[in-house]
Design an enzyme around this catalytic site. Structure first.
Site, PDB file in Angstrom:
ATOM      1  N   LYS A 197      10.479 101.067  78.251  1.00 41.07           N
ATOM      2  CA  LYS A 197       9.196 101.599  78.732  1.00 41.07           C
ATOM      3  C   LYS A 197       9.401 102.846  79.587  1.00 41.07           C
ATOM      4  CE  LYS A 197       6.855  97.126  78.423  1.00 41.07           C
ATOM      5  NZ  LYS A 197       5.784  97.468  77.467  1.00 41.07           N
ATOM      6  N   THR A 248      -1.695  97.942  75.494  1.00 36.75           N
ATOM      7  CA  THR A 248      -3.138  97.792  75.703  1.00 36.75           C
ATOM      8  C   THR A 248      -3.591  98.520  76.960  1.00 36.75           C
ATOM      9  OG1 THR A 248      -2.742  95.633  76.754  1.00 36.75           O
ATOM     10  CG2 THR A 248      -3.420  95.628  74.440  1.00 36.75           C
ATOM     11  N   LYS A 290      -7.084 100.933  77.918  1.00 37.39           N
ATOM     12  CA  LYS A 290      -7.931 100.781  79.105  1.00 37.39           C
ATOM     13  C   LYS A 290      -8.046 102.110  79.852  1.00 37.39           C
ATOM     14  CE  LYS A 290      -6.137  96.114  79.316  1.00 37.39           C
ATOM     15  NZ  LYS A 290      -5.040  95.292  79.879  1.00 37.39           N
ATOM     16  N   HIS A 314       4.746  90.674  67.935  1.00 33.84           N
ATOM     17  CA  HIS A 314       4.458  91.592  69.039  1.00 33.84           C
ATOM     18  C   HIS A 314       5.644  92.447  69.444  1.00 33.84           C
ATOM     19  CE1 HIS A 314       0.393  90.394  70.335  1.00 33.84           C
ATOM     20  NE2 HIS A 314       0.715  89.185  69.923  1.00 33.84           N
TER      21      HIS A 314
END
Length: 845
Positions: free
Chosen positions: A586, A688, A692, A389
């Site tokens: 991020k 993920t 969404k 991951h």
């Protein structure tokens, strides 16, 4: 994959049939399906709900509070599913199919009541009963805490996968740990993150079922003691722990298959020092129990200390040892021949955390089953598969060899023998390449020798998959290049997905209803059907319905936010969202810099036309990650400055949402207009939340990273706002990149950084944001914020221009929803089942 797809088609038709029935007819169908007899769900003194209120909580119905009402509703739903749950397990025992065991340190399942009722197709009953009983359904739902069993995308993915496996009727089981406390509850005080205990099990959880008759003994070459209130391992003093299983139902959509998530709690083997108690040492008398139970007390103990790391190490072994003992016990009930083990068992390791399954399974086969090395190694590799991951080197676990030596000496012997044979094979194949030998070795040499857990997982399994096309490629060509060249046939890609049941059907009823009204409800179990929406992007009436659904979701979120926090946001503004774990790669800081630039523009030109916008941030920083916590502080100070400035007060608003969790995401994601997916290219494995947001009609502004690349391919890049360096450009410019160039040559970049360094956002805390300046300029801007800022702002300009044309925006939103079908976890699991596990559905009659 045809058999899996056929099952999905049949399931969809059954679901459509049930949706067409009247409420009374549907009740008869469900009673027959779930086998719960003539007892009603509610409405009489003998009904499930009323009996649970009276006999479990000893409270009259008219005196029950929201918590009692929640527990009664949850237990009633569990009663409905119980016989089906038993039948599922009985079917698996009778049919003896190949079973899937998904092993993960995290399962971020969120709340269970509404999800379980939705998947059981009980939603019409629940809403009608709430009205009849004069129950505040929303208040009742709020009584259930989010289960503190995970932290981020890793755990949420695992939860989606369990939902898909049950929906697709795959014989599967999840294995995790029953943490008494979640990672922490996040509060914000003076802009700073503060961590509070997340005691999510303070009240009894009505979903879990303890199985004290199925405990497992775990032996260690160490014991534990409490020192200064902290748990410390004591090597060389053998001890045992007891793993107590707690089972939770995982309900497939339609309620036909109900699989199990088994969570292990640690306990001491009937330990009580009566002599110490008699002497008055009351705490010492319970020290053994306290030490054992502390092992599963907290999700992810603070690993910034050696004691915290050691506890994490033992947690991981405890999960593996309990789970393997349990699944081996289950296998042996119906199989005497060990050679059939890989034909009956598929074990998926979710990241490196369960990698000790490799030496532990070898230990079982060698020492307990008395198999030879070659046979044991063949069975181990064929049974195990590993999902990677991350590409971050620091996230690829490496445990000190000395810990194995002190706590798990037999496992160290096995690991070193695996390594000896591995390196012999490497030297044979790549003669004279000692550099390759050192890189492939399971042992990292240095001042402290360490075991490379990712290398061990790859070597000890038959499959290693990444979770997005770019991630899988970088994994093979960069992160573990030597191992991929040694074992090329083991590497594959399985792009992540999310369950549409929770993230669209349940979370966004307005949009889900609009979609169903247009194309039917088959999309719930076959998300690929959303591609039927593409022609409807040109239908003005459908565009209007989609815009109406989005406005309803925004209003609902704004009302909820005001009622729970007092914060007021305008649903007529652009809802611009970034919700992720706080980390430099991020790049929440890049988003904040964008806002500072927009703020400066309005300060310089108050009459500038700009679309009113609300920027939402959400996410937790690891307690020891100081720079991430400073970024949260900066976002909150920025929010205060923007809100306090008359020039921007009604045009820009910044909101940091504390305690970001699944339940909050279920409210915010349907309301979002814009999804920020802005990680440094080549660093995000998949993501993920991006899926969404797309599924719920938000438009993405982002870099070409993770699964965002594939999302843009599905919907069309013209329907995304992509910007920034590619992964190749990031890698190739690493040696010469100089952030000062951007500071010197880009006026808006310079002005934003100067405003921050001038203490404009920290007037009463001068110098507090100096580490941000250092990260961006002094220390070289490792994650290339400044390299991408100008391109980000250009994409942002295009985004706001499009938003001014509501019809054009709705057209792109529909095309995003239509293109999201690939990103169902059903599709991902179908690929795992066929290409890795060789597992087939096992329908429950």
């Amino acid at each position: 994959m045809s058999e899996v797809n056929e099952m999905a088609s049949k399931r969809s038709k059954r679901s459509e049939t049930k949706q067409d029935l009247s409420l009374s007819d549907l009740g008869q169908v469900l009673i027959a399906q779930y086998g719960c007899g003539p007892i009603r769900f509610s409405g009489t003194d003998d009904a499930l709900y009323e009996r649970h209120l009276l006999f479990d909580d000893i409270v009259a119905q008219n005196a029950a509070g929201p918590r009692e009402q929640f527990e009664a509703a949850a237990r009633s739903a569990r009663d409905v599913l119980s016989q089906r749950w038993v039948r599922t397990e009985s079917t698996y025992d009778h049919e003896d199919p190949k079973r899937i065991y998904y092993m993960s340190m995290e399962f971020l399942i969120g709340r269970s009541l509404t999800n379980n009722i939705t998947n059981l197709l009980l939603d019409p009953f629940a809403k009608r009963i709430a009205v009849q009983q004069n129950v505040d359904w929303i208040g009742l739902i709020e009584e259930e805490p989010d289960a503190g069993l995970g932290n981020g995308g890793l755990g949420r993915l695992a939860a989606c996968f369990l939902d898909s496996m049950a929906t697709m009727q795959l014989p599967a089981m999840g294995y995790g740990l029953r943490y008494e406390y979640g990672i922490f509850k996040q509060t914000i005080q003076d802009g700073w993150q503060h961590e509070q205990p997340d005691n999510w099990l303070r009240r009894q959880d009505p979903w879990e079922v303890p199985r004290p008759n199925e405990t497992v003994e775990v032996k260690l070459n160490c014991s534990f003691e409490m020192v200064g209130g902290q748990l410390r391992p004591v090597p060389g003093r053998p001890s045992a722990l007891i793993g107590i299983p707690f089972d939770r139902p995982i309900i497939g959509y339609g309620g036909e298959t109900i699989n199990t998530l088994r969570l292990w709690a640690a306990a001491a083997p009937d330990y009580f020092d009566f002599q110490a108690f008699s002497r008055g040492d009351f705490v010492g008398a319970l020290a053994g129990s306290l030490a054992a139970e502390s092992l599963t007390r907290v999700l992810y103990p603070d690993d910034s200390t050696s004691m915290g790391e050691a506890l994490r190490f033992v947690q991981e072994y405890f999960l593996v040892a309990c789970s393997l003992a349990d699944l081996v016990r289950r296998f042996r009930r119906g199989n005497a021949d060990w050679n059939t083990f890989p034909d009956k068992v598929a074990i998926q390791l979710n990241d490196t955390h369960p990698t000790m399954a490799v030496p532990e399974l070898m230990r079982i086969l060698l020492d307990d089953a008395h198999l030879g090395w070659d046979q044991a190694w063949d069975l181990t590799q064929r049974a195990l598969a590993y999902t990677n991951h991350t590409l971050l080197p620091e996230a690829l676990e490496k445990w000190p060899l000395a810990w194995f030596e002190g706590m798990l000496p037999r496992h160290l012997e096995i690991i070193l023998e695996i390594n000896r044979r591995l390196l012999d094979a490497v030297r044979t194949r790549f003669t004279g390449d000692e550099g390759r030998v050192q890189r492939i070795s399971l042992v990292e040499e240095g001042s402290e020798r360490k075991i490379r857990m990712a290398n061990l997982a790859i070597v000890g399994s038959h499959s290693t998959n990444g979770v997005a096309a770019i991630h899988s490629g970088l994994l093979r060509t960069m992160t573990v290049k030597d191992l991929a060249e040694m074992f090329p046939e083991r590497f594959n890609n399985k792009t992540n997905g999310v369950t549409p049941r929770r993230w669209l059907l349940l979370a966004n009823p307005a949009l889900a209803g609009t979609i169903t009204g247009a194309i039917g409800d088959g999309w719930v179990t076959d998300l690929g059907r959303l591609n039927k929406l593409k022609p409807l992007a040109e239908d003005s009436a459908f565009r209007a319905e989609v815009r109406k659904a989005k406005r309803a979701a925004k209003s609902r979120f704004a009302e909820w936010l005001k009622s729970t926090s007092g914060q007021v946001v305008d649903p007529d503004t652009i809802f611009d969202c970034q919700i992720k774990r706080i980390h430099e790669y991020k790049r929440q800081l890049l988003n904040a810099l964008r806002i500072v630039v927009l703020y400066n523009r309005l300060r310089d030109k108050p009459g500038l036309e700009i679309a009113p916008r609300t920027f939402f941030f959400g996410g937790k920083a690891a307690p020891a990650y100081q720079l991430a916590k400073l970024i949260i502080k900066f976002i909150n100070n920025l929010a205060g400055a923007v809100d306090g400035d008359p020039a921007t007060r009604d045009r820009l608003k910044v909101v940091f949402l504390p305690e970001y969790c699944v339940s909050l995401a279920e409210r915010l994601i349907p309301a979002a207009d814009v999804s920020n997916q802005i990680s440094t290219a080549g660093y995000e494995a998949s993501g993920t939340s991006n899926m969404k947001f797309m599924m719920n009609g938000a438009l993405t502004i982002g870099t070409r990273d993770g699964a965002t690349i594939e999302m843009a391919e599905e919907a069309g890049e013209e329907n995304f706002f992509l910007f920034g360096l590619t992964a190749d450009q990031v890698a190739s410019s690493r040696s010469w990149y100089n952030p000062h160039w951007h500071y010197d040559h880009e006026p808006e970049t310079r002005a934003a950084l100067d405003l921050i360094s001038s203490d404009y956002f920290s007037r009463y805390e001068p110098g507090i944001f100096a580490p941000l300046w250092d990260a961006l300029l002094t220390h070289g801007d490792h994650y290339m914020h400044l390299a991408d800022l100008k391109s980000y702002l250009e994409a942002d300009r295009r985004l706001t221009e499009l938003y001014a044309d509501g019809d054009a925006w709705a057209r792109k939103a529909i095309l995003n929803v239509a293109g999201s079908g690939k990103f169902s976890s059903d599709r991902t699991i179908a690929q795992y089942a066929v290409e890795i596990w060789n597992a087939k559905p096992c329908p429950v009659p």
